[in-house]
Design a protein around this motif. Structure first.
Motif, PDB file in Angstrom:
ATOM      1  N   GLY A 186       0.682  -1.211  -0.108  1.00  0.00           N
ATOM      2  CA  GLY A 186       0.028   0.051   0.052  1.00  0.00           C
ATOM      3  C   GLY A 186       0.811   1.501  -0.034  1.00  0.00           C
ATOM      4  N   LYS A 187       2.115   1.181  -0.283  1.00  0.00           N
ATOM      5  CA  LYS A 187       3.274   2.372  -0.301  1.00  0.00           C
ATOM      6  C   LYS A 187       3.314   2.886  -1.411  1.00  0.00           C
ATOM      7  CE  LYS A 187       4.076   1.439   3.957  1.00  0.00           C
ATOM      8  NZ  LYS A 187       3.954   2.536   5.163  1.00  0.00           N
ATOM      9  N   ILE A 188       2.788   2.107  -2.524  1.00  0.00           N
ATOM     10  CA  ILE A 188       2.905   2.722  -4.199  1.00  0.00           C
ATOM     11  C   ILE A 188       1.512   2.721  -4.584  1.00  0.00           C
ATOM     12  CG2 ILE A 188       3.831   2.326  -6.136  1.00  0.00           C
ATOM     13  CD1 ILE A 188       6.018   3.561  -4.411  1.00  0.00           C
ATOM     14  N   VAL A 189       1.159   3.976  -5.265  1.00  0.00           N
ATOM     15  CA  VAL A 189      -0.044   3.842  -6.193  1.00  0.00           C
ATOM     16  C   VAL A 189      -0.186   2.530  -7.191  1.00  0.00           C
ATOM     17  CG1 VAL A 189      -1.583   5.252  -7.625  1.00  0.00           C
ATOM     18  CG2 VAL A 189      -0.234   6.219  -5.735  1.00  0.00           C
ATOM     19  N   PRO A 190      -1.233   1.816  -6.873  1.00  0.00           N
ATOM     20  CA  PRO A 190      -1.395   0.727  -8.087  1.00  0.00           C
ATOM     21  C   PRO A 190      -1.549   1.219  -9.219  1.00  0.00           C
ATOM     22  CG  PRO A 190      -2.818   0.286  -6.219  1.00  0.00           C
ATOM     23  CD  PRO A 190      -2.091   1.684  -5.811  1.00  0.00           C
ATOM     24  N   GLY A 191      -0.613   0.544 -10.300  1.00  0.00           N
ATOM     25  CA  GLY A 191      -0.483   0.817 -11.580  1.00  0.00           C
ATOM     26  C   GLY A 191       0.377   1.928 -11.829  1.00  0.00           C
ATOM     27  N   SER A 192       0.893   2.582 -11.024  1.00  0.00           N
ATOM     28  CA  SER A 192       1.868   3.728 -11.278  1.00  0.00           C
ATOM     29  C   SER A 192       3.424   3.287 -11.570  1.00  0.00           C
ATOM     30  CB  SER A 192       1.963   4.398 -10.010  1.00  0.00           C
ATOM     31  OG  SER A 192       2.540   4.208  -9.079  1.00  0.00           O
ATOM     32  N   ARG A 193       3.781   2.068 -11.337  1.00  0.00           N
ATOM     33  CA  ARG A 193       4.960   1.502 -11.703  1.00  0.00           C
ATOM     34  C   ARG A 193       5.270   1.688 -13.143  1.00  0.00           C
ATOM     35  NH1 ARG A 193       7.978  -4.697 -11.452  1.00  0.00           N
ATOM     36  NH2 ARG A 193       9.356  -4.305 -13.144  1.00  0.00           N
ATOM     37  N   VAL A 194       6.609   2.256 -13.572  1.00  0.00           N
ATOM     38  CA  VAL A 194       7.249   2.540 -14.896  1.00  0.00           C
ATOM     39  C   VAL A 194       8.554   2.155 -14.893  1.00  0.00           C
ATOM     40  CG1 VAL A 194       7.498   4.133 -16.710  1.00  0.00           C
ATOM     41  CG2 VAL A 194       5.241   4.479 -15.391  1.00  0.00           C
ATOM     42  N   ASP A 195       8.932   1.399 -15.525  1.00  0.00           N
ATOM     43  CA  ASP A 195      10.212   0.736 -15.910  1.00  0.00           C
ATOM     44  C   ASP A 195      11.056   1.893 -16.807  1.00  0.00           C
ATOM     45  OD1 ASP A 195       9.427  -1.408 -14.558  1.00  0.00           O
ATOM     46  OD2 ASP A 195       9.166  -2.542 -16.487  1.00  0.00           O
ATOM     47  N   LEU A 196      12.079   2.339 -15.871  1.00  0.00           N
ATOM     48  CA  LEU A 196      12.859   3.520 -16.398  1.00  0.00           C
ATOM     49  C   LEU A 196      14.017   2.979 -17.095  1.00  0.00           C
ATOM     50  CD1 LEU A 196      13.022   5.749 -13.481  1.00  0.00           C
ATOM     51  CD2 LEU A 196      11.384   5.916 -15.030  1.00  0.00           C
ATOM     52  N   MET A 197      14.971   2.259 -16.528  1.00  0.00           N
ATOM     53  CA  MET A 197      16.438   1.800 -17.101  1.00  0.00           C
ATOM     54  C   MET A 197      16.539   0.551 -16.829  1.00  0.00           C
ATOM     55  SD  MET A 197      18.285   4.969 -15.283  1.00  0.00           S
ATOM     56  CE  MET A 197      17.161   6.070 -15.666  1.00  0.00           C
ATOM     57  N   LYS A 198      17.667  -0.377 -17.257  1.00  0.00           N
ATOM     58  CA  LYS A 198      17.981  -1.542 -16.880  1.00  0.00           C
ATOM     59  C   LYS A 198      19.438  -1.638 -16.997  1.00  0.00           C
ATOM     60  CE  LYS A 198      16.174  -3.458 -21.017  1.00  0.00           C
ATOM     61  NZ  LYS A 198      15.133  -4.465 -21.698  1.00  0.00           N
ATOM     62  N   SER A 199      20.081  -2.426 -15.915  1.00  0.00           N
ATOM     63  CA  SER A 199      21.446  -2.538 -16.023  1.00  0.00           C
ATOM     64  C   SER A 199      21.870  -3.918 -15.486  1.00  0.00           C
ATOM     65  CB  SER A 199      22.174  -1.632 -14.880  1.00  0.00           C
ATOM     66  OG  SER A 199      23.447  -1.957 -14.839  1.00  0.00           O
ATOM     67  N   GLY A 200      23.231  -4.451 -16.359  1.00  0.00           N
ATOM     68  CA  GLY A 200      23.783  -5.699 -15.931  1.00  0.00           C
ATOM     69  C   GLY A 200      24.742  -5.519 -15.043  1.00  0.00           C
TER      70      GLY A 200
END
Length: 248
Positions: A88-102
């Motif tokens: 309940g700490k993050i608004v549902p559906g608000s996740r957005v993937d920004l960047m990825k790293s190895g």
């Protein structure tokens, strides 16, 4: 009367400008720091919003959120965003993937570059190393499991040096506390005092997706959405790539 109208108009314009300009508070993982610091000033200039960022490691971010600290935006590995959403700490559906790293590997600047061309070569390099640095974040969790899979965990355990949450592995490589170290590529590629020698071999590589989520207590949700949109815009991609990551 005319002067009063002019003053009233000026005040209206000032107040409307203040309403548009927001202060966005962000809690973010250090893995995204270099690209983020290149991009945020551009966003601030174009939007007139101000972004205030607290940098921390994953373990500390989890502690801060559990303690009830409130931000507008959280940036951390995707699974943590999902966990915060369930809590309940993050608004549902608000996740957005920004960047990825190895996961990357580095040695002290000027030191001989060991062979990491294959998983077998990496195994030999680790057995020969005097000290090995790794983090408490996603990369550290992964390499610890990798040492187990390679069958060398017991042989190298006395050589391991794990940094505290939020402390860059590059810092202990640069000061000689670790002969070789592992962290996200983005955190090693430009770190002063170290030579980045490459990513983990492909057959043992692990890619982490860093995501953004709007805090359920966000005070500036609309301005925060604008920031996320900017960080995922086509213009942001070259900056992200420059810092050893891929757009999300």
């Amino acid at each position: 009367m005319k002067l009063a109208l002019i003053v009233a108009a000026a005040a209206t314009l000032l107040l409307s400008g203040m309403a548009r300009a927001a202060e966005i508070n962000v809690l973010a993982s250090g893995a995204t720091k270099e690209a983020y610091l290149d991009l945020v000033p551009q966003f601030e200039k174009s939007s007139e919003h101000k972004v205030v960022t607290t940098w921390s490691g994953t373990v500390d971010i989890k502690k801060r959120i559990a303690a009830g600290e409130v931000y507008d935006l959280i940036i951390v590995a995707g699974p943590e965003i999902d966990a915060f959403t369930q809590q309940g700490k993050i608004v549902p559906g608000s996740r957005v993937d920004l960047m990825k790293s190895g996961v990357g590997i580095a040695v002290r600047a000027g030191a001989p570059k060991p062979d990491i061309s294959s998983s077998e070569a990496l195994k030999k390099t680790l057995l020969a190393a005097k000290s090995i640095g790794y983090s408490t974040g996603p990369s550290g969790v992964y390499v610890a499991s990798l040492f187990e899979r390679m069958g060398i965990a017991d042989q190298i355990k006395l050589k391991l040096n794990q940094t505290s949450s939020g402390v860059a592995v590059g810092s202990i490589i640069a000061n000689g506390e670790a002969e070789i170290g592992f962290q996200q590529v983005s955190e090693l590629i430009h770190f002063p005092g170290v030579d980045y020698i490459g990513p983990l071999p492909a057959d043992v590589q692990k890619t982490t997706v860093f995501s953004a989520g709007i805090h359920s207590g966000a005070k500036q949700p609309e301005a925060t959405k604008a920031l996320v949109k900017f960080l995922t815009s086509p213009a942001a991609a070259p900056v992200i790539e420059k810092h050893g990551m891929e757009p999300g």
